[in-house]
Scaffold this active site. Structure first.
Site, PDB file in Angstrom:
ATOM      1  CG  LEU A  86      13.114  91.949  50.407  1.00 15.00           C
ATOM      2  CD1 LEU A  86      14.633  92.095  50.506  1.00 15.00           C
ATOM      3  CD2 LEU A  86      12.742  90.531  49.974  1.00 15.00           C
TER       4      LEU A  86
ATOM      5  N   GLY B 164       9.996  88.051  57.398  1.00 10.50           N
ATOM      6  CA  GLY B 164      10.020  86.653  56.958  1.00 10.50           C
ATOM      7  C   GLY B 164      11.187  86.429  56.010  1.00 10.50           C
ATOM      8  CG  HIS B 165      11.101  88.220  52.127  1.00  9.13           C
ATOM      9  ND1 HIS B 165      10.088  89.126  52.221  1.00  9.13           N
ATOM     10  CD2 HIS B 165      10.732  87.363  51.145  1.00  9.13           C
ATOM     11  CE1 HIS B 165       9.150  88.846  51.336  1.00  9.13           C
ATOM     12  NE2 HIS B 165       9.509  87.767  50.680  1.00  9.13           N
TER      13      HIS B 165
ATOM     14  N   GLY C 223      10.859  79.598  52.780  1.00  8.28           N
ATOM     15  CA  GLY C 223      10.037  79.725  53.981  1.00  8.28           C
ATOM     16  C   GLY C 223       9.000  78.618  54.050  1.00  8.28           C
ATOM     17  CD  GLN C 224       7.278  74.093  56.304  1.00 11.57           C
ATOM     18  OE1 GLN C 224       8.292  73.949  55.643  1.00 11.57           O
ATOM     19  NE2 GLN C 224       6.271  73.254  56.253  1.00 11.57           N
ATOM     20  CE  LYS C 225       2.206  83.228  54.436  1.00 12.14           C
ATOM     21  NZ  LYS C 225       2.496  83.826  53.170  1.00 12.14           N
TER      22      LYS C 225
ATOM     23  CG  LEU D 191       5.706  88.847  59.178  1.00 10.65           C
ATOM     24  CD1 LEU D 191       7.134  89.322  59.320  1.00 10.65           C
ATOM     25  CD2 LEU D 191       4.758  90.002  59.460  1.00 10.65           C
TER      26      LEU D 191
ATOM     27  CB  SER E 159       4.785  90.623  49.825  1.00 13.49           C
ATOM     28  OG  SER E 159       6.071  90.129  50.095  1.00 13.49           O
TER      29      SER E 159
HETATM   30  P1  AMP Z   1       8.077  85.530  48.165  1.00 16.14           P
HETATM   31  O1  AMP Z   1       8.787  86.815  48.053  1.00 16.14           O
HETATM   32  O2  AMP Z   1       6.694  85.656  48.658  1.00 16.14           O
HETATM   33  O3  AMP Z   1       8.205  84.646  46.959  1.00 16.14           O
HETATM   34  O4  AMP Z   1       8.859  84.761  49.322  1.00 16.14           O
HETATM   35  C1  AMP Z   1      10.226  84.508  49.228  1.00 16.14           C
HETATM   36  C2  AMP Z   1      10.608  83.504  50.299  1.00 16.14           C
HETATM   37  O5  AMP Z   1      10.308  84.032  51.584  1.00 16.14           O
HETATM   38  C3  AMP Z   1       9.817  82.204  50.159  1.00 16.14           C
HETATM   39  O6  AMP Z   1      10.668  81.113  50.391  1.00 16.14           O
HETATM   40  C4  AMP Z   1       8.775  82.334  51.225  1.00 16.14           C
HETATM   41  O7  AMP Z   1       8.311  81.106  51.713  1.00 16.14           O
HETATM   42  C5  AMP Z   1       9.541  83.095  52.290  1.00 16.14           C
HETATM   43  N1  AMP Z   1       8.601  83.744  53.220  1.00 16.14           N
HETATM   44  C6  AMP Z   1       7.571  84.568  52.909  1.00 16.14           C
HETATM   45  N2  AMP Z   1       6.889  84.907  54.014  1.00 16.14           N
HETATM   46  C7  AMP Z   1       7.484  84.280  55.051  1.00 16.14           C
HETATM   47  C8  AMP Z   1       7.247  84.215  56.459  1.00 16.14           C
HETATM   48  N3  AMP Z   1       6.255  84.864  57.048  1.00 16.14           N
HETATM   49  N4  AMP Z   1       8.063  83.444  57.209  1.00 16.14           N
HETATM   50  C9  AMP Z   1       9.083  82.765  56.644  1.00 16.14           C
HETATM   51  N5  AMP Z   1       9.366  82.798  55.344  1.00 16.14           N
HETATM   52  C10 AMP Z   1       8.581  83.527  54.548  1.00 16.14           C
END
Ligand code: AMP
Length: 539
Positions: A32, A35-36, A148-150, A185, A187
């Site tokens: 985390l 962003g998370h 996240g819109q990322k 951001l 991981s």
């Molecule tokens: P992940 O752990 O990569 O599956 O991400 C979990 C959630 O966090 C997903 O909805 C991603 O889009 C969101 N997320 C990851 N990085 C960012 C970021 N930099 N800004 C906003 N949300 C993010």
């Protein structure tokens, strides 16, 4: 915070949540970062019972991808969730989620959405995402799920999937959180060396350049894409011998080879643009010309690490409606925001002041409702952007500039009497809505998001604890030379005013259902403005 690892424990805990409580859900793969955290914080402010899941889903990784290397700092993640106010953390094992040796059911979203952008290079990825998200939705049964819109393609696919399959959840997309350098951001940023991290700013830099061109009027997608590609070709970008490689067989390569490339110097860093595309944000279908809104999305290799990023481009400027209790910074924020965005600050107070000035100028008694009603019936009132922060807006009535005149004590003393009249209110609300129809406004005031602009694209409920507001007020008063007022008295006054404001019959203080609550206690004005701007990108 309760931590559960089995499906049965998760279901037991979910069944204990009272039906009157709203469940907010943030699915993640852990490691985390801020962003998370932004998703979790939003869930905590908007819902009553926040569930986070941490599960590195093998189904969404390709054969040569980084499933084994993916970071799993579970203890650290647990501490973050606990500190943010998560109620239930679900951290299942792979066998708990996919128990049988047999093939599992796969959720297959429309090919038109899964075969574009990242889908072209990560076969099976979005089917894997859709499958795990469906399973988690069935287990957690959230009212709102935060993404996240990322990962713009992921959000669009999940929104379509929940609609098509009638899954009763609101899928809330949240802004991309970036480092100061602009790097989104992720991981996977942990894979980058410091030199690579510096190079990785190229993704957002190139998107920002295209965004600027769009803001200056460029609507041709080929031309906008060219700007991004140019940025990858520019001399300041050290390229490997092969130069720019737009459409080679990158998809056959591994996502993280872990080979000697990582150890090379700055000038040897391999930078490869995998794709840059402009698509319609909801359907993800390619666009040639932008007439409404568009998603410009990019994937690139920095060294051996594959990174993605995107920005949303919108032609129609939205309405931003700000409400919230007195003293939370509404008017300062509205003015600054309007100025920075080049929007009109819809200063509703100035409108009522202008009418009051006109009433007095025509020697009409401020109590004479009938004469005032006919006076306002044909009034020409204009609000124009002002560059001067001291002057919120330029105000013209029937063609005459009265910006200064409306701020005199003569007007101030009478304005509330005029503003209370229904004919005046109706005319002003109609005028405000006319401004709204043109878009590009920041409107602030009571019932602005509920009554005047119920369809505003962005509604912010700006608030702060009575303690924080009282502290700010105390500093203001001290700056004005008042010294014999104590903090506790101010807190009491603010609490009383909040109570009166939220219980009164006409236009009570109330957060609109779809407003984003922004608590400004520990934020500077600059930080508040930046946050609102980041929400704006999504509308
Ligand atoms: P992940 O752990 O990569 O599956 O991400 C979990 C959630 O966090 C997903 O909805 C991603 O889009 C969101 N997320 C990851 N990085 C960012 C970021 N930099 N800004 C906003 N949300 C993010």
């Amino acid at each position: 915070m309760l931590i559960v690892t089995s499906i049965s424990e998760l279901q037991r805990e979910i069944s204990r949540v009272s039906p009157s409580q709203k469940i907010g859900f943030v699915p993640t793969m852990g490691a985390l970062h801020s962003g998370h955290e932004s998703l979790i914080q939003r869930a905590v402010t908007e819902t009553d019972f926040v569930v986070v899941s941490i599960f590195v889903n093998p189904l969404q990784f390709g054969k040569n991808e980084d499933l084994d290397q993916y970071p799993r700092p579970l203890e650290q993640d647990k501490a973050i969730c606990k500190q943010l106010g998560v109620k239930l953390l679900f951290t299942p094992s792979v066998t708990e989620i996919y128990p049988s040796e047999e093939e599992t059911t796969i959720v297959n979203p429309p090919t038109a959405m899964t075969s574009v952008l990242c889908g072209k290079y990560r076969q099976g990825h979005f089917q894997g995402v859709a499958t795990i998200v469906t399973k988690l939705f069935n287990l957690v049964r959230p009212n709102v799920a935060y993404f996240g819109q990322k990962d713009a393609q992921q959000v669009a696919i999940i929104q379509k999937m929940t609609k098509d399959l009638n899954i009763p959840v609101k899928v809330q997309s949240c802004p991309v959180i970036r480092e100061k350098s602009g790097l989104a951001l992720s991981s996977r940023n942990q894979y980058l060396s410091s030199e690579e991290k510096e190079k990785a700013t190229l993704l957002y830099r190139s998107l920002s350049k295209a965004q600027r061109a769009f803001q200056e009027g460029q609507r041709d997608c080929q031309k906008l894409l060219q700007i991004v590609k140019e940025e990858f070709r520019s001399p300041q970008t050290p390229l490997n011998k092969g130069g720019l490689n737009l459409d080679n067989s990158l998809n056959k390569e591994s996502l993280n080879l872990n080979d000697s490339l990582n150890k090379k110097g700055l000038n040897d860093i391999n930078i490869q643009l995998q794709y840059v595309e402009i698509v319609e944000p909801k359907t993800l279908q390619p666009l040639t010309e932008i007439s409404d809104s568009a998603l410009i999305a990019i994937a690139a290799y920095i060294g051996n690490t594959r990174l993605i990023d995107n920005v949303i481009l919108t032609v129609t400027k939205p309405i931003i409606a700000l409400d919230g209790p007195a003293g939370a910074g509404k008017s300062t924020v509205s003015r600054r925001l309007a100025r920075e965005l080049g929007y009109v600050y819809l200063d509703t107070g100035a409108m009522y002041r202008a009418i009051t000035w006109l009433v007095m100028e025509n020697n009409i008694n401020v109590e004479d409702e009938e004469s005032i009603a006919s006076l306002v019936a044909n009034v020409q009132l204009e609000l124009l952007p002002s560059d001067n922060l001291q002057i919120p807006v330029t105000v013209k009535i029937n063609g005459q500039d009265i910006t200064k005149e409306i701020r005199t004590p003569r007007v101030t003393n009478q304005v509330s009497k005029v503003a209370a009249q229904s004919a005046v209110r109706e005319k002003m609300v109609a005028l405000q809505q006319e401004y709204g129809a043109k878009g590009g406004i920041v409107a602030e005031g009571r019932d602005i998001g509920t009554n005047v602009f119920p369809h505003a694209q962005l509604k912010i409920f700006l608030t702060a604890t009575p303690q924080a507001r009282a502290k700010r007020r105390l500093i203001d008063l001290q700056n004005q030379g008042e010294s014999n007022i104590d903090l506790d008295t101010l807190i009491k006054e603010i609490e009383e005013r909040d109570y009166l404001d939220s219980t009164r019959a006409i236009a009570p203080l109330k957060k609109a259902e779809d407003a984003i609550e922004l608590i400004t206690d520990n934020l500077t004005i600059d930080q508040v403005i930046e946050k609102i701007k980041s929400y704006l990108i999504l509308v």
